[in-house]
Design a protein around this motif. Structure first.
Motif, PDB file in Angstrom:
ATOM      1  N   ILE A 185       0.844  -1.211   0.000  1.00 43.25           N
ATOM      2  CA  ILE A 185       0.000   0.000   0.000  1.00 43.25           C
ATOM      3  C   ILE A 185       0.868   1.246   0.000  1.00 43.25           C
ATOM      4  N   VAL A 186       1.926   1.196   0.811  1.00 37.13           N
ATOM      5  CA  VAL A 186       2.813   2.355   0.896  1.00 37.13           C
ATOM      6  C   VAL A 186       3.378   2.686  -0.482  1.00 37.13           C
ATOM      7  N   VAL A 187       3.729   1.650  -1.229  1.00 31.99           N
ATOM      8  CA  VAL A 187       4.261   1.888  -2.574  1.00 31.99           C
ATOM      9  C   VAL A 187       3.172   2.474  -3.476  1.00 31.99           C
ATOM     10  N   LEU A 188       1.924   1.972  -3.303  1.00 33.11           N
ATOM     11  CA  LEU A 188       0.815   2.539  -4.076  1.00 33.11           C
ATOM     12  C   LEU A 188       0.633   4.012  -3.766  1.00 33.11           C
ATOM     13  N   TRP A 189       0.707   4.336  -2.488  1.00 33.24           N
ATOM     14  CA  TRP A 189       0.457   5.720  -2.067  1.00 33.24           C
ATOM     15  C   TRP A 189       1.602   6.664  -2.416  1.00 33.24           C
ATOM     16  N   PHE A 190       2.817   6.182  -2.165  1.00 32.56           N
ATOM     17  CA  PHE A 190       3.944   7.117  -2.245  1.00 32.56           C
ATOM     18  C   PHE A 190       4.847   6.883  -3.444  1.00 32.56           C
ATOM     19  N   GLY A 191       4.467   5.971  -4.337  1.00 35.13           N
ATOM     20  CA  GLY A 191       5.247   5.784  -5.555  1.00 35.13           C
ATOM     21  C   GLY A 191       6.441   4.874  -5.342  1.00 35.13           C
ATOM     22  N   THR A 192       7.271   4.761  -6.348  1.00 39.14           N
ATOM     23  CA  THR A 192       8.383   3.814  -6.301  1.00 39.14           C
ATOM     24  C   THR A 192       9.693   4.492  -5.921  1.00 39.14           C
ATOM     25  N   GLY A 193       9.627   5.775  -5.604  1.00 38.70           N
ATOM     26  CA  GLY A 193      10.866   6.507  -5.317  1.00 38.70           C
ATOM     27  C   GLY A 193      11.267   6.441  -3.850  1.00 38.70           C
ATOM     28  N   LEU A 194      12.016   7.439  -3.470  1.00 41.03           N
ATOM     29  CA  LEU A 194      12.574   7.518  -2.124  1.00 41.03           C
ATOM     30  C   LEU A 194      11.493   7.553  -1.035  1.00 41.03           C
ATOM     31  N   ILE A 195      10.434   8.324  -1.318  1.00 40.59           N
ATOM     32  CA  ILE A 195       9.455   8.605  -0.263  1.00 40.59           C
ATOM     33  C   ILE A 195       8.798   7.338   0.280  1.00 40.59           C
ATOM     34  N   SER A 196       8.491   6.387  -0.595  1.00 43.15           N
ATOM     35  CA  SER A 196       7.806   5.193  -0.116  1.00 43.15           C
ATOM     36  C   SER A 196       8.693   4.391   0.841  1.00 43.15           C
ATOM     37  N   LYS A 197      10.002   4.364   0.566  1.00 44.43           N
ATOM     38  CA  LYS A 197      10.900   3.618   1.463  1.00 44.43           C
ATOM     39  C   LYS A 197      11.024   4.309   2.812  1.00 44.43           C
ATOM     40  N   VAL A 198      11.131   5.642   2.740  1.00 44.38           N
ATOM     41  CA  VAL A 198      11.224   6.393   3.993  1.00 44.38           C
ATOM     42  C   VAL A 198       9.934   6.207   4.789  1.00 44.38           C
ATOM     43  N   ALA A 249      13.694   0.256   4.510  1.00 46.76           N
ATOM     44  CA  ALA A 249      14.299   0.662   3.245  1.00 46.76           C
ATOM     45  C   ALA A 249      14.450  -0.535   2.306  1.00 46.76           C
ATOM     46  N   VAL A 250      14.975  -1.636   2.812  1.00 47.56           N
ATOM     47  CA  VAL A 250      15.247  -2.798   1.955  1.00 47.56           C
ATOM     48  C   VAL A 250      13.951  -3.438   1.452  1.00 47.56           C
ATOM     49  N   VAL A 251      12.960  -3.582   2.339  1.00 45.65           N
ATOM     50  CA  VAL A 251      11.695  -4.184   1.908  1.00 45.65           C
ATOM     51  C   VAL A 251      11.018  -3.299   0.866  1.00 45.65           C
ATOM     52  N   GLY A 252      11.072  -1.986   1.101  1.00 46.07           N
ATOM     53  CA  GLY A 252      10.515  -1.064   0.116  1.00 46.07           C
ATOM     54  C   GLY A 252      11.185  -1.240  -1.231  1.00 46.07           C
ATOM     55  N   GLU A 253      12.480  -1.444  -1.208  1.00 47.40           N
ATOM     56  CA  GLU A 253      13.212  -1.630  -2.474  1.00 47.40           C
ATOM     57  C   GLU A 253      12.884  -2.969  -3.119  1.00 47.40           C
ATOM     58  N   PHE A 254      12.632  -3.975  -2.293  1.00 44.69           N
ATOM     59  CA  PHE A 254      12.220  -5.276  -2.833  1.00 44.69           C
ATOM     60  C   PHE A 254      10.963  -5.117  -3.683  1.00 44.69           C
ATOM     61  N   ILE A 255       9.998  -4.369  -3.136  1.00 45.35           N
ATOM     62  CA  ILE A 255       8.692  -4.282  -3.783  1.00 45.35           C
ATOM     63  C   ILE A 255       8.813  -3.564  -5.118  1.00 45.35           C
ATOM     64  N   SER A 256       9.506  -2.451  -5.107  1.00 39.53           N
ATOM     65  CA  SER A 256       9.653  -1.751  -6.389  1.00 39.53           C
ATOM     66  C   SER A 256      10.662  -0.628  -6.236  1.00 39.53           C
ATOM     67  N   SER A 257      11.689  -0.693  -7.041  1.00 40.77           N
ATOM     68  CA  SER A 257      12.710   0.340  -6.938  1.00 40.77           C
ATOM     69  C   SER A 257      13.692   0.221  -8.097  1.00 40.77           C
ATOM     70  N   GLN A 258      14.386   1.299  -8.373  1.00 40.92           N
ATOM     71  CA  GLN A 258      15.425   1.242  -9.400  1.00 40.92           C
ATOM     72  C   GLN A 258      16.816   1.247  -8.774  1.00 40.92           C
ATOM     73  N   ARG A 259      16.891   1.525  -7.504  1.00 39.24           N
ATOM     74  CA  ARG A 259      18.193   1.677  -6.861  1.00 39.24           C
ATOM     75  C   ARG A 259      18.217   1.032  -5.477  1.00 39.24           C
ATOM     76  N   GLY A 260      19.395   1.015  -4.897  1.00 43.73           N
ATOM     77  CA  GLY A 260      19.524   0.569  -3.509  1.00 43.73           C
ATOM     78  C   GLY A 260      19.941  -0.881  -3.383  1.00 43.73           C
ATOM     79  N   LEU A 261      20.388  -1.222  -2.188  1.00 40.78           N
ATOM     80  CA  LEU A 261      20.873  -2.585  -1.932  1.00 40.78           C
ATOM     81  C   LEU A 261      19.750  -3.613  -2.026  1.00 40.78           C
ATOM     82  N   GLY A 262      18.558  -3.247  -1.580  1.00 43.49           N
ATOM     83  CA  GLY A 262      17.417  -4.157  -1.678  1.00 43.49           C
ATOM     84  C   GLY A 262      17.127  -4.482  -3.135  1.00 43.49           C
TER      85      GLY A 262
END
Ligand SMILES: Nc1ncnc2c1ncn2[C@@H]1O[C@H](COP(=O)(O)OP(=O)(O)OP(=O)(O)O)[C@@H](O)[C@H]1O
Ligand SMILES: [Mg+2]
Lengths: 285, 260
Positions: free
Chosen positions: A137-150, A218-231
């Motif tokens: 849901i967080v990714v839906l709300w805040f997009g795939t960028g930095l904000i959703s991970k934060v 941060a890592v779980v957020g990156e798992f779900i959808s991201s272009q960058r980061g260790l996740g």
């Protein structure tokens, strides 16, 4: 009494002297570090030997030599560093925002027992939801960028801080508050001079847990959808069966967590000098 | 000797607490008066309500009934005007000696520099110069009590409420601090109400001793202590000392026999 006792006490004295343990040569900072590094080296050597002998599948497990080669390559290309920074930034930002807001809210509940009792069941309810389940849901709300991970990191850390701060404020020494009241202090003065300082150890103790939760978010957020980061890097590599890269990502996360833990340790020690008298002293059993 | 002026009157104070088996009547119709520059000790069986009286005078508890009159005016409590030294030594562990001493002046909004200067004077006088930046944890029990005493005195309160200030200390330290207290009270012209379990201490320090009965607390007798001594140690050598001591012991013994 001393006359009667002197015979036995003289005999007794010899016992502790004999049994006083001589510290082993390895029981120093350097000695322990040597042992610890030796353990790590043996672990990797066994792993590597197992791969060479064919007991361990390099495809499913990776191999230390492969991991080091990948590590070297990713360092040179700068990818590892930029991914690490990105994840670290998300984690720290989430940690700071979550901890500050959580702690402030938790402390503020001290002001009104009525409000505190009113919101307590809601806090418990929200806290019982595994926050990781919010990730999609967080990714839906805040997009795939930095904000959703934060945001995810904040959701994980804020409640921990809130509950710790609230509990500590509730447990703050009533006598210290009474003393201030008898001096004519008002509620704000009691809050800032008696309650807040006494909650600091508990709040700072949550830093240790929360810095880890920041990384998880941060890592779980990156798992779900991201272009960058260790996740992102770990997720991508594992879908390509590139186990060596996965290990590089994991070990880098481990190092980040390790460093952050010690940074928190330093913060704890420097911000609570009055606690030092006991924490640095341990009773020898 | 000028006629004694009454500074504080506590009249018909009652207080009960809700306990498991119904209300516990702790104070019932308790009255006493304190003169200007008085030094009154309150003694009585444990749990009879001595700390409760202090909490009411200091404005930490509301009495169920009764009045407090201060210099002719009826008041709610003496909150902000008393120096209350609680039963356990209550230093703020995160504050240094200096920080603890300054606590009251800070809440009052006194200029920092002025306050610190005053604090240094007090610390020097009480033999704590050089410990300004020490944390309470690193001090001895006697030193901590001195810091608490300075913190109380520096606010220049109208009345000192001392709740067993020295009970946790060894005899030597106690004797020493009794002297320190007596001197300080004389230099700063303070009125003191002292709760103690130590009859010896009560006689050596006070002008009057109030003996309370067991719960609910009532004033059983008030003894005027007529010992002209400069220090609590010389007071103990006074010819009348042992007479007072025996009388008070008897009072308390009778108490414990009838109430237990
Ligand atoms: N907040 C409270 N709630 C309920 N009961 C209380 C409370 N405070 C005190 N009491 C009860 O009131 C009685 C008197 O307590 P208080 O502390 O005034 O006694 P004390 O004379 O100071 O005793 P001591 O000499 O042991 O210090 C005790 O029985 C205690 O249990
Ligand atoms: Mg008491």
């Amino acid at each position: 009494m001393s006359l009667v006792m002197s015979g036995t006490s003289a005999r007794k004295k010899a016992v502790p002297r004999k049994s006083r343990k001589k510290r082993s040569t390895f029981d120093t900072t350097l000695g322990r570090a040597v042992l610890q590094l030796l353990g790590v080296a043996i672990f990797f050597a066994l792993w590597e030997a197992g791969v060479h002998a064919g007991y361990i599948s390099a495809f499913l497990m990776g191999s230390p030599s492969g991991i080091f080669a990948t590590f070297y390559k990713l360092i040179l290309s700068g990818e590892l560093l930029s991914d690490s920074w990105y994840t670290l930034f998300e984690a720290i930002l989430g940690f700071i925002i979550g901890t500050i807001f959580g702690s402030l809210f938790g402390l503020a509940l001290w002001y009104s027992v009525f409000v505190a009792k009113l919101v307590e069941p809601f806090i418990v309810a929200i806290n019982s939801v595994p926050k990781i389940a919010l990730a999609p849901i967080v990714v839906l709300w805040f997009g795939t960028g930095l904000i959703s991970k934060v945001a995810l990191a904040v959701s994980l850390t804020a409640l921990v801080a809130l509950i710790a701060a609230y509990q500590a404020a509730k447990d703050a020494d009533v006598d210290l508050q009474s003393l201030m009241i008898s001096m004519g202090a008002d509620k704000h003065q009691v809050f800032w001079k008696a309650v807040v300082p006494s909650t600091l150890p508990s709040i700072i103790a949550t830093f240790r847990i929360n810095i880890g939760f920041g990384l998880v978010g941060a890592v779980v957020g990156e798992f779900i959808s991201s272009q960058r980061g260790l996740g992102h890097m770990i997720f991508l590599a594992s879908s390509l069966y590139d186990l060596n890269s996965v290990w590089v990502g994991l070990f880098t996360l481990m190092i980040l967590g390790f460093v952050l833990y010690y940074v928190i340790d330093i913060i704890e020690r420097t911000s609570l000098p009055w606690k030092q008298a006991t924490t640095s002293h341990q009773v020898q059993v | 000797m000028p006629p004694k002026q009454i500074q504080l009157t506590v009249q018909n104070i009652s207080k009960s607490f809700a306990g498991k088996g119904g209300d516990v009547n702790v104070l019932d119709d308790l009255s006493f008066t304190i003169n200007e520059r008085d030094f009154v000790s309150i003694i009585g069986p444990s749990g009879c309500g001595k700390t409760t009286i202090f909490n009411i005078i200091a404005g930490l508890l509301e009495p169920d009934g009764g009045t407090i009159t201060y210099r002719g005016k009826e008041i709610e409590s003496l909150r902000g005007r008393v120096g209350y030294m609680m039963q356990k030594d209550l230093l703020f562990p995160w504050r240094t000696v200096m920080g603890n001493v300054l606590l009251g002046l800070e809440t009052r909004g006194v200029d920092q520099k002025e306050a610190e200067e005053k604090a240094r004077e007090y610390l020097k006088q009480f033999g704590l110069a050089g410990f300004e930046n020490a944390y309470p944890k690193t001090l001895s029990g006697g030193m901590r009590q001195r810091v608490a005493l300075i913190r109380t005195l520096i606010m220049d309160p109208d009345i000192l409420l001392l709740d067993e200030p020295f009970s946790a200390l060894d005899y030597q330290t106690r004797l020493y601090l009794e002297g320190v207290l007596k001197d300080a009270v004389q230099t700063y012209n303070k009125t003191v109400i002292l709760v103690t379990h130590d009859i010896d201490e009560a006689v050596a320090l006070s002008k009057r001793v109030v003996v309370l009965s067991g719960r609910p607390a009532r004033v059983k007798v008030v003894h005027e202590i007529d010992i002209e001594a400069t220090s609590p140690i010389t007071a103990r050598n006074d010819v009348k000392f042992s007479t007072y001591f025996k009388t008070l012991c008897a009072e308390l013994d009778i108490q414990t026999e009838t109430t237990s």
